[in-house]
Scaffold this active site. Structure first.
Site, PDB file in Angstrom:
ATOM      1  N   SER A  41       0.864  -1.186   0.000  1.00 13.14           N
ATOM      2  CA  SER A  41       0.000   0.000   0.000  1.00 13.14           C
ATOM      3  C   SER A  41       0.900   1.236   0.000  1.00 13.14           C
ATOM      4  O   SER A  41       0.909   2.041   0.910  1.00 13.14           O
ATOM      5  CB  SER A  41      -0.956  -0.017   1.196  1.00 13.14           C
ATOM      6  OG  SER A  41      -0.316   0.344   2.387  1.00 13.14           O
ATOM      7  N   HIS A 150      -3.747  -5.457   3.039  1.00  8.22           N
ATOM      8  CA  HIS A 150      -2.922  -6.584   3.497  1.00  8.22           C
ATOM      9  C   HIS A 150      -3.742  -7.840   3.757  1.00  8.22           C
ATOM     10  O   HIS A 150      -3.209  -8.848   4.210  1.00  8.22           O
ATOM     11  CB  HIS A 150      -2.148  -6.201   4.764  1.00  8.22           C
ATOM     12  CG  HIS A 150      -1.106  -5.164   4.513  1.00  8.22           C
ATOM     13  ND1 HIS A 150      -0.475  -4.469   5.516  1.00  8.22           N
ATOM     14  CD2 HIS A 150      -0.585  -4.703   3.341  1.00  8.22           C
ATOM     15  CE1 HIS A 150       0.391  -3.619   4.984  1.00  8.22           C
ATOM     16  NE2 HIS A 150       0.338  -3.734   3.675  1.00  8.22           N
ATOM     17  N   GLU A 159      -4.196  -1.719   9.618  1.00 10.12           N
ATOM     18  CA  GLU A 159      -3.458  -2.282  10.753  1.00 10.12           C
ATOM     19  C   GLU A 159      -4.100  -1.879  12.065  1.00 10.12           C
ATOM     20  O   GLU A 159      -4.315  -0.691  12.310  1.00 10.12           O
ATOM     21  CB  GLU A 159      -2.000  -1.787  10.725  1.00 10.12           C
ATOM     22  CG  GLU A 159      -1.293  -2.174   9.441  1.00 10.12           C
ATOM     23  CD  GLU A 159       0.071  -1.509   9.277  1.00 10.12           C
ATOM     24  OE1 GLU A 159       0.635  -1.022  10.274  1.00 10.12           O
ATOM     25  OE2 GLU A 159       0.550  -1.478   8.131  1.00 10.12           O
ATOM     26  N   GLU A 199       1.238  -9.137   7.311  1.00 14.14           N
ATOM     27  CA  GLU A 199       2.220  -8.822   8.354  1.00 14.14           C
ATOM     28  C   GLU A 199       2.114  -9.770   9.553  1.00 14.14           C
ATOM     29  O   GLU A 199       2.558  -9.457  10.659  1.00 14.14           O
ATOM     30  CB  GLU A 199       2.091  -7.352   8.772  1.00 14.14           C
ATOM     31  CG  GLU A 199       2.446  -6.434   7.608  1.00 14.14           C
ATOM     32  CD  GLU A 199       2.528  -4.957   7.953  1.00 14.14           C
ATOM     33  OE1 GLU A 199       2.166  -4.582   9.086  1.00 14.14           O
ATOM     34  OE2 GLU A 199       2.954  -4.194   7.079  1.00 14.14           O
ATOM     35  N   ASP A 231      -3.056   1.917  11.699  1.00 12.37           N
ATOM     36  CA  ASP A 231      -2.686   2.501  10.419  1.00 12.37           C
ATOM     37  C   ASP A 231      -3.916   2.324   9.544  1.00 12.37           C
ATOM     38  O   ASP A 231      -4.222   1.204   9.117  1.00 12.37           O
ATOM     39  CB  ASP A 231      -1.469   1.794   9.814  1.00 12.37           C
ATOM     40  CG  ASP A 231      -1.097   2.371   8.446  1.00 12.37           C
ATOM     41  OD1 ASP A 231      -1.738   3.365   8.028  1.00 12.37           O
ATOM     42  OD2 ASP A 231      -0.172   1.838   7.805  1.00 12.37           O
ATOM     43  N   GLU A 272      -2.306   6.500  11.986  1.00 15.49           N
ATOM     44  CA  GLU A 272      -1.455   6.693  10.804  1.00 15.49           C
ATOM     45  C   GLU A 272      -2.326   6.820   9.550  1.00 15.49           C
ATOM     46  O   GLU A 272      -3.306   6.097   9.398  1.00 15.49           O
ATOM     47  CB  GLU A 272      -0.516   5.481  10.697  1.00 15.49           C
ATOM     48  CG  GLU A 272       0.426   5.500   9.503  1.00 15.49           C
ATOM     49  CD  GLU A 272       1.296   4.240   9.477  1.00 15.49           C
ATOM     50  OE1 GLU A 272       1.510   3.615  10.542  1.00 15.49           O
ATOM     51  OE2 GLU A 272       1.748   3.872   8.383  1.00 15.49           O
ATOM     52  N   ASP A 299       2.415   8.675   6.654  1.00 12.94           N
ATOM     53  CA  ASP A 299       3.200   7.604   6.014  1.00 12.94           C
ATOM     54  C   ASP A 299       3.148   7.845   4.501  1.00 12.94           C
ATOM     55  O   ASP A 299       4.078   8.427   3.944  1.00 12.94           O
ATOM     56  CB  ASP A 299       2.652   6.227   6.401  1.00 12.94           C
ATOM     57  CG  ASP A 299       3.346   5.103   5.633  1.00 12.94           C
ATOM     58  OD1 ASP A 299       4.423   5.340   5.073  1.00 12.94           O
ATOM     59  OD2 ASP A 299       2.812   3.972   5.580  1.00 12.94           O
ATOM     60  N   LYS A 324      10.525   4.940   6.728  1.00  9.50           N
ATOM     61  CA  LYS A 324      10.758   3.709   5.958  1.00  9.50           C
ATOM     62  C   LYS A 324      11.840   4.009   4.939  1.00  9.50           C
ATOM     63  O   LYS A 324      11.591   4.696   3.944  1.00  9.50           O
ATOM     64  CB  LYS A 324       9.490   3.328   5.181  1.00  9.50           C
ATOM     65  CG  LYS A 324       8.340   2.774   5.995  1.00  9.50           C
ATOM     66  CD  LYS A 324       7.128   2.617   5.070  1.00  9.50           C
ATOM     67  CE  LYS A 324       5.961   1.968   5.770  1.00  9.50           C
ATOM     68  NZ  LYS A 324       4.714   2.125   4.965  1.00  9.50           N
ATOM     69  N   SER A 351       9.744   1.835  10.579  1.00 11.93           N
ATOM     70  CA  SER A 351       8.799   0.798  10.131  1.00 11.93           C
ATOM     71  C   SER A 351       9.360  -0.169   9.102  1.00 11.93           C
ATOM     72  O   SER A 351      10.143   0.201   8.231  1.00 11.93           O
ATOM     73  CB  SER A 351       7.560   1.478   9.551  1.00 11.93           C
ATOM     74  OG  SER A 351       6.699   0.538   8.943  1.00 11.93           O
ATOM     75  N   HIS A 352       8.907  -1.394   9.220  1.00 16.63           N
ATOM     76  CA  HIS A 352       9.106  -2.433   8.207  1.00 16.63           C
ATOM     77  C   HIS A 352       8.158  -2.167   7.032  1.00 16.63           C
ATOM     78  O   HIS A 352       7.423  -1.176   7.040  1.00 16.63           O
ATOM     79  CB  HIS A 352       8.805  -3.811   8.820  1.00 16.63           C
ATOM     80  CG  HIS A 352       7.366  -3.978   9.231  1.00 16.63           C
ATOM     81  ND1 HIS A 352       6.778  -5.196   9.455  1.00 16.63           N
ATOM     82  CD2 HIS A 352       6.372  -3.060   9.461  1.00 16.63           C
ATOM     83  CE1 HIS A 352       5.514  -5.034   9.780  1.00 16.63           C
ATOM     84  NE2 HIS A 352       5.239  -3.756   9.802  1.00 16.63           N
ATOM     85  N   ARG A 353       8.158  -3.078   6.033  1.00 18.46           N
ATOM     86  CA  ARG A 353       7.165  -3.045   4.965  1.00 18.46           C
ATOM     87  C   ARG A 353       6.378  -4.349   5.019  1.00 18.46           C
ATOM     88  O   ARG A 353       6.787  -5.305   5.668  1.00 18.46           O
ATOM     89  CB  ARG A 353       7.826  -2.906   3.579  1.00 18.46           C
ATOM     90  CG  ARG A 353       8.656  -1.661   3.362  1.00 18.46           C
ATOM     91  CD  ARG A 353       7.917  -0.345   3.565  1.00 18.46           C
ATOM     92  NE  ARG A 353       6.708  -0.154   2.816  1.00 18.46           N
ATOM     93  CZ  ARG A 353       6.522   0.767   1.871  1.00 18.46           C
ATOM     94  NH1 ARG A 353       7.517   1.568   1.531  1.00 18.46           N
ATOM     95  NH2 ARG A 353       5.347   0.908   1.275  1.00 18.46           N
ATOM     96  N   SER A 354       5.274  -4.392   4.273  1.00 17.41           N
ATOM     97  CA  SER A 354       4.461  -5.610   4.337  1.00 17.41           C
ATOM     98  C   SER A 354       5.172  -6.805   3.687  1.00 17.41           C
ATOM     99  O   SER A 354       4.946  -7.946   4.066  1.00 17.41           O
ATOM    100  CB  SER A 354       3.091  -5.379   3.718  1.00 17.41           C
ATOM    101  OG  SER A 354       3.216  -4.827   2.427  1.00 17.41           O
ATOM    102  N   LYS A 375       7.436  -0.199  14.142  1.00 24.10           N
ATOM    103  CA  LYS A 375       6.418  -1.084  13.588  1.00 24.10           C
ATOM    104  C   LYS A 375       7.127  -2.266  12.957  1.00 24.10           C
ATOM    105  O   LYS A 375       7.889  -2.093  12.001  1.00 24.10           O
ATOM    106  CB  LYS A 375       5.633  -0.380  12.473  1.00 24.10           C
ATOM    107  CG  LYS A 375       4.618   0.602  12.928  1.00 24.10           C
ATOM    108  CD  LYS A 375       3.394   0.695  11.998  1.00 24.10           C
ATOM    109  CE  LYS A 375       3.667   0.814  10.530  1.00 24.10           C
ATOM    110  NZ  LYS A 375       2.417   1.004   9.744  1.00 24.10           N
TER     111      LYS A 375
HETATM  112  P1  PGA Z   1       3.074  -1.411   2.985  1.00 21.12           P
HETATM  113  O1  PGA Z   1       2.210  -1.106   4.264  1.00 21.12           O
HETATM  114  O2  PGA Z   1       4.419  -1.852   3.423  1.00 21.12           O
HETATM  115  O3  PGA Z   1       2.280  -2.466   2.275  1.00 21.12           O
HETATM  116  O4  PGA Z   1       3.113  -0.124   2.174  1.00 21.12           O
HETATM  117  C1  PGA Z   1       2.743  -0.652   5.449  1.00 21.12           C
HETATM  118  C2  PGA Z   1       2.172   0.673   5.841  1.00 21.12           C
HETATM  119  O5  PGA Z   1       1.302   1.229   5.147  1.00 21.12           O
HETATM  120  O6  PGA Z   1       2.582   1.205   6.880  1.00 21.12           O
HETATM  121 ZN    ZN Z   2       1.184   3.008   6.636  1.00 25.81          ZN
END
Ligand code: PGA
Ligand code: ZN
Length: 400
Positions: A41, A150, A159, A199, A231, A272, A299, A324, A351-354, A375
């Site tokens: 996303s 997701h 999330e 996730e 989120d 978020e 984000d 990110k 933050s990680h990613r999905s 995250k």
């Molecule tokens: P994404 O989602 O890694 O699929 O973009 C994570 C987020 O939106 O925080």
């Molecule tokens: Zn996000």
């Protein structure tokens, strides 16, 4: 400082089974790896993740590392900022579509790991020194219920997070795991076997916007060190000027009211991407009206980009943001964004990613920049667990 003797990229698979790259960079004495995650996303203004013509493969990104980047970096001194500048110049495009932000980030992280090794410092400490940050442990933002993009929109928001901020990562992780386990029991009693989302969190089908919040509240019980966060990833359910939730279209003002109620009723403390990434006036409104009770986190709004972040700060459209690295492509730009956000008094959530790999860089990053949160998803996936495990390792290094 040592000079680079080798640059190489290989293909690996991420947590969704999609190809991504792992970069290895060597000096005479050391070698360092870095692998690159991938979002689903994504914000539209993120730097370009270079994929092959089929939209899946990363052979072009890998070839860029193994040819043009390698040729440029061989025999170059290990200096993160200098090498990032070189990568940016070599790419020469605004959105990094020439080399690919994925190719560039793999190199940027591996170089920083090497620089820390050359100085015999833990990575988080090296990051803290480089930026002049006070290191510290983040709250663990554990995504327990996966919805939105997701999980085929079984739940409206992307999330549903329980954030835990105990004395240190070991204690926080234990508490978060206990809550996740209780949640699992409650879900199997009420919903039976449910799918898991990208996730690693549960993805039951529920009716009513408040139902997931009530369920998480129940799982949290009396745990005083935990609070609820989401989120929304609202760009994903924004269609033709309306926010579509459970099939019903909502205006910006109606969605604002939903958040306001959730803050009041469930003490939701961190939201978020509550609105579409260009619904600027409502971002401003929620920051102004709810910003003292809840953290309003950008984000897709901010995409870890210094210029975009500067604008969002000036227009008061959030008071916190996601960091990110792959949204922007080099760590030098990440640190510029961090500097701007910190100066503005914004709180940061690394933050990680999905689509994740077993790279633990974001754990060191979160500690090094003294982030408010990290995250890293639910502990059912190895790619998520390793981030928490690295934090616990850092907790030991911290006192040495
Ligand atoms: P994404 O989602 O890694 O699929 O973009 C994570 C987020 O939106 O925080
Ligand atoms: Zn996000």
């Amino acid at each position: 400082m040592a000079t680079i003797t080798g640059v190489h990229a290989d293909e690996i698979r991420d947590s969704r089974g999609n190809p991504t790259l792992e970069v290895t960079i060597t000096t005479e004495e050391y070698s360092a790896h870095a692998s690159v995650p991938s979002g689903k996303s994504s914000g539209t203004r993120e730097a370009c993740e270079l994929r092959d013509a089929d939209g899946v493969g990363v052979t072009r990104a890998i070839a860029n590392v193994n040819t043009v980047i390698r040729d440029a970096l061989l025999h170059v001194t290990i200096d993160s900022a200098q090498i990032d500048r070189q990568l940016i110049a070599l790419d020469g495009t605004k959105d990094k579509h020439h080399l690919g932000a994925n190719a560039m980030l793999g190199v940027s992280i591996a170089v920083m790991r090497l620089a820390a090794k050359e100085k015999a410092m833990p990575l988080w400490k090296y990051i803290a020194e480089l930026g002049g940050y006070t290191p510290g442990f983040p709250r663990l933002y554990m995504n327990m219920l996966n919805g939105g993009a997701h999980s085929s929109f079984r739940l409206p928001f992307q999330e549903y997070i329980v954030a835990v901020g105990a004395a240190g990562p070991r204690e926080s992780y234990a508490k978060a795991n206990a809550i996740f386990e209780t949640l699992g029991t409650l879900i199997s009693e009420r919903y039976g076997v449910v799918p898991m989302g990208d996730e690693g969190g549960y993805s039951p089908e529920m009716n009513g916007i408040e139902t997931p919040f009530a369920l998480l509240n129940e799982a949290m019980g009396a745990e005083a060190m935990a609070f609820l966060a989401i989120d929304a990833a609202a760009s994903e359910f924004f269609h033709d000027g309306k926010y579509v939730i459970e099939g019903a279209p909502h205006s910006s003002d109606e969605l604002f009211k939903i958040y306001e109620d959730l803050v009041k009723k469930f003490h939701l403390k961190s939201i978020e991407d509550p609105f579409d990434e260009v619904d600027f006036s409502t971002f401003h409104r929620i920051t102004t009206e709810l910003g003292t009770r809840a953290l309003i986190v950008g984000d897709d709004l901010t995409v870890t980009n210094p210029e975009i972040t500067k604008e969002m700060i000036a227009e008061h459209r959030a008071n916190g943001m996601i960091i990110k690295p792959n949204q922007v492509g080099t760590l030098t730009e990440v640190f510029e964004t961090v500097r701007l956000a910190k100066e503005a008094g914004w709180k940061l959530i690394a933050s990680h990613r999905s689509g994740e790999t077993e790279d633990t860089f974001i754990a060191d990053l979160a500690v090094g920049i003294g982030a408010y949160g990290l995250k890293a998803g639910a502990p059912t996936q190895k790619e998520r667990r390793v981030k928490y495990e690295r934090l616990i390792e850092i907790e030991k290094e911290f006192t040495q």
